[in-house]
Design an enzyme around this catalytic site. Structure first.
Site, short mmCIF file in Angstrom:
data_model
loop_
_atom_site.label_atom_id
_atom_site.label_comp_id
_atom_site.label_asym_id
_atom_site.label_seq_id
_atom_site.Cartn_x
_atom_site.Cartn_y
_atom_site.Cartn_z
CE LYS A 96 -5.76 -0.42 8.55
NZ LYS A 96 -4.69 -0.91 9.47
CB SER A 128 -1.69 -1.03 7.24
OG SER A 128 -2.40 -1.42 8.40
CB SER A 171 -1.03 -0.66 11.39
OG SER A 171 -0.29 -1.53 10.57
#
Length: 649
Positions: A77, A151, A175
């Site tokens: 990420k 997210s 997330s």
């Protein structure tokens, strides 16, 4: 179009058998990335020459057993530092070039894993939808405009789409779990501190976790073991206590199930039904299951955005927000700005309230070992999120946002599909450092076992055996279509819920003829496709997604309507090798098979299809004569939906 990258266990086995090499896998990865750099999944990728060089070095190393993640492709990420790459946190103007790897990335690379690139996210890891990014909104791999979840949107989609074997996300409010649920994969949220957050752009520093996405529980545990460790640069790091390094057996566990009064599915009856089914299957695996109150958990979760913790997000981002407000998306800015409403008194008041709630929750852990909750109560499309971006974001986080505030571990696993074709998921939650116990129970729940097609008759039942992933005399048969008391290769059926069966080891019982069977669907009979009504009209219900064994090729044959007809053909020994192909599993009344077959046009037919987990189920196949050189081979796409998405770009 690219081939799917295998799971961690699959690639490890393929490397050790000599079936493939890291260099070959690198080429498959690169084929999957062609034209996608900077898209909704990826923000940046490792240069092709660098990826090839790393893979070649591993190939020359020649010993797949020497490194625990030898040659396994993974993604990170883009709020986690990678040396030499820009960390954007989903905001281009915030971006900086990292001087060194975050410790968690360095440990994975040292374990032999192949870093592919950095993935899209809700800006500054603020959101659970995947729609708050200047790099594009993420869509679930199941299509239909369904949000990807956030997210950690790009990380989840990269794994679910088969572009990498695993990916790192982060998890502050959910997330690492919500995107897993919306893409049908596993999301492991470790105990805070087990995976170092040094080199991670903070959301709420005191709550942040690095999370792991995989398609299987075993792979997630492998990554957890390779990545965990205390870093001198991380004051929040914690080591796994020695006495928690051994997982408790599922058969010894006490399961807490939320009281109905504490659950809401926001009008989504399909999600409610799937959760009830999952709970009843899970209850058959444990020593005891009892209702427990969820109100203290939910009250703690409300503190995350309604209390002073939102102000903690300004510790790292407040200066940037003041100097560059136009660089931040309006919805992200609106959330962050609410932190300015809180003062020091609010912060202490919030700490006191959380301590009260945590004390009550800690007492509950004296009565239960594991809590099960829905991962999400309902799902939304991108259009629905746009109508109410903050309210519906909160809806997605109802059952996730309390975990880090209460210092809990969690793992989210797929739980089939609703009748509307939306993915369902449940989350196993436990106290800090219960990670391995949760993973073992999750592995038991999701362990592949025989379907009704392979249930032996009473006359041929062998002594009960236990799948290695379970190890305690219990397992689960998904869509077995058998009755309580029936004996399978994994034991005796203890309960049947909507055709799913919970199985425990025991003596042989008579087996009734199955009223239903599993059917593998590959093309126009998939949920939402043009001929799906032929299945639902015969009473078929969707069980979930699966893959075939790597024995098949998929072809697109022309049709008068221009839509095309996919055909699944068993690969010939002298032709191109077989590949795993995405399918859906549907539960079909046995009495309807004949009627369904009469409507299947040549060259299609019904026959036995071997799944990736070794099961043989009835499925749609195509006669080999129909796929000559003029017919398009779409095997590399990995499935009919993936092919359709690729040609639509």
């Amino acid at each position: 179009m690219s081939e799917r990258i295998g799971t961690v266990p699959e690639l490890r086995s393929a490397y050790r058998s000599g079936e493939t090499t890291p260099a070959q896998q690198a080429e498959r990865v690169l084929a999957g990335l062609a034209g996608r750099d900077g898209g909704p999944v990826w923000i940046s990728t490792v240069p092709a020459d660098e990826l090839r060089a790393r893979a070649a070095a591993l190939t020359r190393h020649g010993d797949p057993t020497a490194l625990p993640l030898y040659g396994i492709p993974f993604a990170v990420k883009d709020n986690i530092d990678v040396a030499g790459m820009v960390t954007t946190a989903g905001c281009p103007d915030f971006g900086y070039r990292a001087a060194e790897d975050a410790p968690v990335v360095r440990r994975l690379r040292d374990a032999g894993a192949l870093l592919v690139g950095k993935t899209n996210l809700d800006q500054f890891a603020t959101g659970l939808t995947g729609s708050r990014s200047p790099y594009g909104s993420g869509e679930s791999v199941f299509g239909g405009g369904l949000v990807s979840g956030g997210s950690s949107s790009g990380s989840a989609v990269a794994v679910a789409a088969g572009q990498v074997s695993f990916a790192l996300g982060t998890d502050t409010a959910g997330s690492g779990r919500v995107p897993a649920a919306l893409n049908g994969i596993v999301g492991l949220k470790p105990t805070r501190g087990l995976l170092s957050t040094a080199g991670v752009v903070p959301a709420c520093r005191s709550l942040d976790c690095v999370s792991v996405f995989t398609t299987d529980v075993a792979g997630a545990v492998d990554v957890l073991h390779a990545a965990r460790g205390v870093s001198p640069a991380d004051p929040w790091g914690r080591a796994l206590p020695a006495h928690r390094a051994v997982a408790a057996a599922p058969a010894t566990l006490r399961l807490g199930v939320p009281r109905p009064v504490d659950l809401t599915f926001f009008g989504d009856a399909g999600q409610a039904d799937r959760f009830a089914t999952g709970v009843r299957l899970l209850s058959a695996l444990v020593a005891d299951a009892a209702p427990v109150p969820l109100d203290d958990f939910l009250a703690a979760g409300d503190l995350l955005y309604q209390g002073p913790w939102v102000a903690e997000r300004l510790v790292a981002l407040g200066d940037f927000l003041r100097t560059s407000p136009d660089s931040v998306l309006p919805v992200t800015r609106a959330v962050l700005e609410t932190g300015r409403r809180h003062d020091a008194v609010d912060a202490f008041r919030g700490q006191h309230r959380l301590r009260e709630l945590r004390a009550r929750v800690d007492r509950l852990w004296q009565e239960i070992d594991v809590l099960v909750v829905p991962t999400v109560g309902t799902t939304f499309t991108l259009d629905e999120i746009a109508e109410d971006p903050i309210g519906r974001n909160a809806t997605l986080g109802r059952y996730t946002q309390f975990a880090n505030l209460l210092d809990l571990a969690a793992v989210s696993v797929p739980n089939g599909f609703t009748d509307a074709g939306r993915p369902a998921s449940l989350t196993l939650v436990g106290p800090a450092f219960s990670d391995l116990t949760l993973a073992r129970l999750a592995a038991a729940l999701t362990a592949p076992v025989p379907s009704a097609a392979t249930v032996p008759s009473a006359a041929t039942v062998p002594p009960a055996t236990v799948p290695p992933a379970v190890g305690d005399g219990r397992a689960v048969v998904a869509g077995a279509g058998v009755t309580p008391g029936a004996e399978t290769d994994s034991g005796t059926v203890a309960a049947v819920v909507d055709g799913d069966a919970a199985v425990v080891g025991g003596g042989a019982e008579a087996v009734a003829a199955p009223a239903e069977l599993l059917l593998a669907v590959v093309g126009r009979h998939l949920a939402g496709e043009s001929r799906n009504g032929e299945l639902t009209g015969h009473g078929a219900t969707l069980v979930g997604a699966a893959r075939t064994a790597p024995l098949y090729r998929l072809y697109r044959m022309d049709t008068p309507d221009g839509e095309g007809l996919p055909g699944l053909v068993r690969a010939a020994p002298t032709g191109p090798p077989g590949r795993p192909i995405d399918v859906e599993l549907w539960r079909l009344p046995t009495s309807a098979v004949g009627a369904l077959l009469t409507g299947v046009p040549a060259p299609l037919s019904l026959g036995w299809v071997r799944l990736h987990d070794g099961r043989d189920v009835l499925g749609f196949l195509c006669e080999a004569y129909a796929v000559g050189p003029q017919v398009e081979d779409i095997s590399a796409a990995g499935g009919w939906r993936a092919y359709r998405r690729a040609v639509a770009r």
